[in-house]
Design a protein around this motif. Structure first.
Motif, PDB file in Angstrom:
ATOM      1  N   GLU A   1       0.870  -1.174   0.000  1.00  0.00           N
ATOM      2  CA  GLU A   1       0.000   0.000   0.000  1.00  0.00           C
ATOM      3  C   GLU A   1       0.907   1.224   0.000  1.00  0.00           C
ATOM      4  O   GLU A   1       1.625   1.473   0.974  1.00  0.00           O
ATOM      5  CB  GLU A   1      -0.901   0.016   1.231  1.00  0.00           C
ATOM      6  N   PRO A   2       0.919   1.989  -1.110  1.00  0.00           N
ATOM      7  CA  PRO A   2       1.801   3.158  -1.179  1.00  0.00           C
ATOM      8  C   PRO A   2       1.431   4.201  -0.137  1.00  0.00           C
ATOM      9  O   PRO A   2       0.260   4.394   0.188  1.00  0.00           O
ATOM     10  CB  PRO A   2       1.570   3.717  -2.585  1.00  0.00           C
ATOM     11  N   ILE A   3       2.438   4.871   0.391  1.00  0.00           N
ATOM     12  CA  ILE A   3       2.217   5.980   1.320  1.00  0.00           C
ATOM     13  C   ILE A   3       1.876   7.202   0.478  1.00  0.00           C
ATOM     14  O   ILE A   3       2.497   7.445  -0.554  1.00  0.00           O
ATOM     15  CB  ILE A   3       3.476   6.219   2.181  1.00  0.00           C
ATOM     16  N   ALA A   4       0.872   7.953   0.900  1.00  0.00           N
ATOM     17  CA  ALA A   4       0.396   9.113   0.139  1.00  0.00           C
ATOM     18  C   ALA A   4       1.513  10.118  -0.105  1.00  0.00           C
ATOM     19  O   ALA A   4       2.350  10.363   0.762  1.00  0.00           O
ATOM     20  CB  ALA A   4      -0.747   9.781   0.877  1.00  0.00           C
ATOM     21  N   ALA A   5       1.518  10.684  -1.314  1.00  0.00           N
ATOM     22  CA  ALA A   5       2.514  11.690  -1.679  1.00  0.00           C
ATOM     23  C   ALA A   5       2.277  12.979  -0.887  1.00  0.00           C
ATOM     24  O   ALA A   5       1.142  13.293  -0.505  1.00  0.00           O
ATOM     25  CB  ALA A   5       2.437  11.971  -3.172  1.00  0.00           C
ATOM     26  N   GLU A   6       3.349  13.696  -0.645  1.00  0.00           N
ATOM     27  CA  GLU A   6       3.249  14.965   0.086  1.00  0.00           C
ATOM     28  C   GLU A   6       2.422  15.968  -0.718  1.00  0.00           C
ATOM     29  O   GLU A   6       2.531  16.046  -1.934  1.00  0.00           O
ATOM     30  CB  GLU A   6       4.650  15.536   0.318  1.00  0.00           C
ATOM     31  N   THR A   7       1.604  16.765  -0.018  1.00  0.00           N
ATOM     32  CA  THR A   7       0.797  17.784  -0.690  1.00  0.00           C
ATOM     33  C   THR A   7       1.385  19.175  -0.510  1.00  0.00           C
ATOM     34  O   THR A   7       0.974  20.105  -1.174  1.00  0.00           O
ATOM     35  CB  THR A   7      -0.649  17.774  -0.157  1.00  0.00           C
ATOM     36  N   LYS A   8       2.346  19.315   0.415  1.00  0.00           N
ATOM     37  CA  LYS A   8       3.008  20.595   0.658  1.00  0.00           C
ATOM     38  C   LYS A   8       4.513  20.375   0.765  1.00  0.00           C
ATOM     39  O   LYS A   8       4.970  19.332   1.210  1.00  0.00           O
ATOM     40  CB  LYS A   8       2.549  21.217   1.981  1.00  0.00           C
ATOM     41  N   THR A   9       5.272  21.400   0.403  1.00  0.00           N
ATOM     42  CA  THR A   9       6.715  21.354   0.591  1.00  0.00           C
ATOM     43  C   THR A   9       7.022  21.746   2.037  1.00  0.00           C
ATOM     44  O   THR A   9       6.130  22.162   2.776  1.00  0.00           O
ATOM     45  CB  THR A   9       7.431  22.342  -0.356  1.00  0.00           C
ATOM     46  N   ALA A  10       8.275  21.628   2.433  1.00  0.00           N
ATOM     47  CA  ALA A  10       8.673  21.978   3.794  1.00  0.00           C
ATOM     48  C   ALA A  10       8.402  23.451   4.097  1.00  0.00           C
ATOM     49  O   ALA A  10       8.146  23.830   5.235  1.00  0.00           O
ATOM     50  CB  ALA A  10      10.147  21.660   4.003  1.00  0.00           C
ATOM     51  N   SER A  11       8.454  24.301   3.060  1.00  0.00           N
ATOM     52  CA  SER A  11       8.226  25.731   3.271  1.00  0.00           C
ATOM     53  C   SER A  11       6.752  26.118   3.178  1.00  0.00           C
ATOM     54  O   SER A  11       6.408  27.277   3.314  1.00  0.00           O
ATOM     55  CB  SER A  11       9.039  26.540   2.256  1.00  0.00           C
ATOM     56  N   GLY A  12       5.854  25.124   2.918  1.00  0.00           N
ATOM     57  CA  GLY A  12       4.424  25.413   2.928  1.00  0.00           C
ATOM     58  C   GLY A  12       3.789  25.611   1.569  1.00  0.00           C
ATOM     59  O   GLY A  12       2.605  25.913   1.473  1.00  0.00           O
ATOM     60  N   ILE A  13       4.556  25.442   0.488  1.00  0.00           N
ATOM     61  CA  ILE A  13       3.995  25.598  -0.859  1.00  0.00           C
ATOM     62  C   ILE A  13       3.179  24.354  -1.195  1.00  0.00           C
ATOM     63  O   ILE A  13       3.639  23.230  -1.021  1.00  0.00           O
ATOM     64  CB  ILE A  13       5.111  25.802  -1.899  1.00  0.00           C
ATOM     65  N   ILE A  14       1.964  24.565  -1.687  1.00  0.00           N
ATOM     66  CA  ILE A  14       1.090  23.446  -2.041  1.00  0.00           C
ATOM     67  C   ILE A  14       1.500  22.912  -3.411  1.00  0.00           C
ATOM     68  O   ILE A  14       1.644  23.667  -4.370  1.00  0.00           O
ATOM     69  CB  ILE A  14      -0.384  23.887  -2.048  1.00  0.00           C
ATOM     70  N   ILE A  15       1.657  21.589  -3.487  1.00  0.00           N
ATOM     71  CA  ILE A  15       2.059  20.936  -4.731  1.00  0.00           C
ATOM     72  C   ILE A  15       0.809  20.494  -5.480  1.00  0.00           C
ATOM     73  O   ILE A  15       0.002  19.733  -4.942  1.00  0.00           O
ATOM     74  CB  ILE A  15       2.948  19.706  -4.439  1.00  0.00           C
ATOM     75  N   PRO A  16       0.632  20.939  -6.744  1.00  0.00           N
ATOM     76  CA  PRO A  16      -0.546  20.503  -7.505  1.00  0.00           C
ATOM     77  C   PRO A  16      -0.438  19.025  -7.886  1.00  0.00           C
ATOM     78  O   PRO A  16       0.656  18.466  -7.955  1.00  0.00           O
ATOM     79  CB  PRO A  16      -0.520  21.395  -8.750  1.00  0.00           C
TER      80      PRO A  16
END
Length: 92
Positions: free
Chosen positions: A15-30
């Protein structure tokens, strides 16, 4: 988690672990820019081959190659089924 699926031979259900939705600095990744996860939790393990028993067990966190295995959906969830030899290692 229990899944009604038993892999054959040396195959492992991950079961893959969900991809990050934000970077460490808080930018939301589309969604279009997200990397495919390469880390997951082993949900089911096959018995292995006669001369090669499987070494991973249910619950192990593993790393796998970016294009390893085959994607499938079971009970509405995404999983990857791969040969144990496609796994890069166990985390922790």
């Amino acid at each position: 988690m229990s899944v009604n699926f038993k892999p054959l031979a040396d195959r492992v259900l991950i079961e893959p672990i969900a991809a990050e939705t934000k970077t460490a600095s808080g930018i939301i990744i589309p969604d279009t820019a997200k990397e495919k996860p390469q880390e997951g939790t082993v949900v089911a393990v096959g018995p292995g081959k006669v001369d090669e028993p499987t070494t991973v067990k249910v619950g192990d966190k593993v790393l796998y190659g970016k294009y390893s295995g085959s994607e499938l959906k079971l009970d509405g969830k995404d999983f990857i089924i791969a040969k144990e030899s496609d796994l890069l290692g166990v985390i922790g």
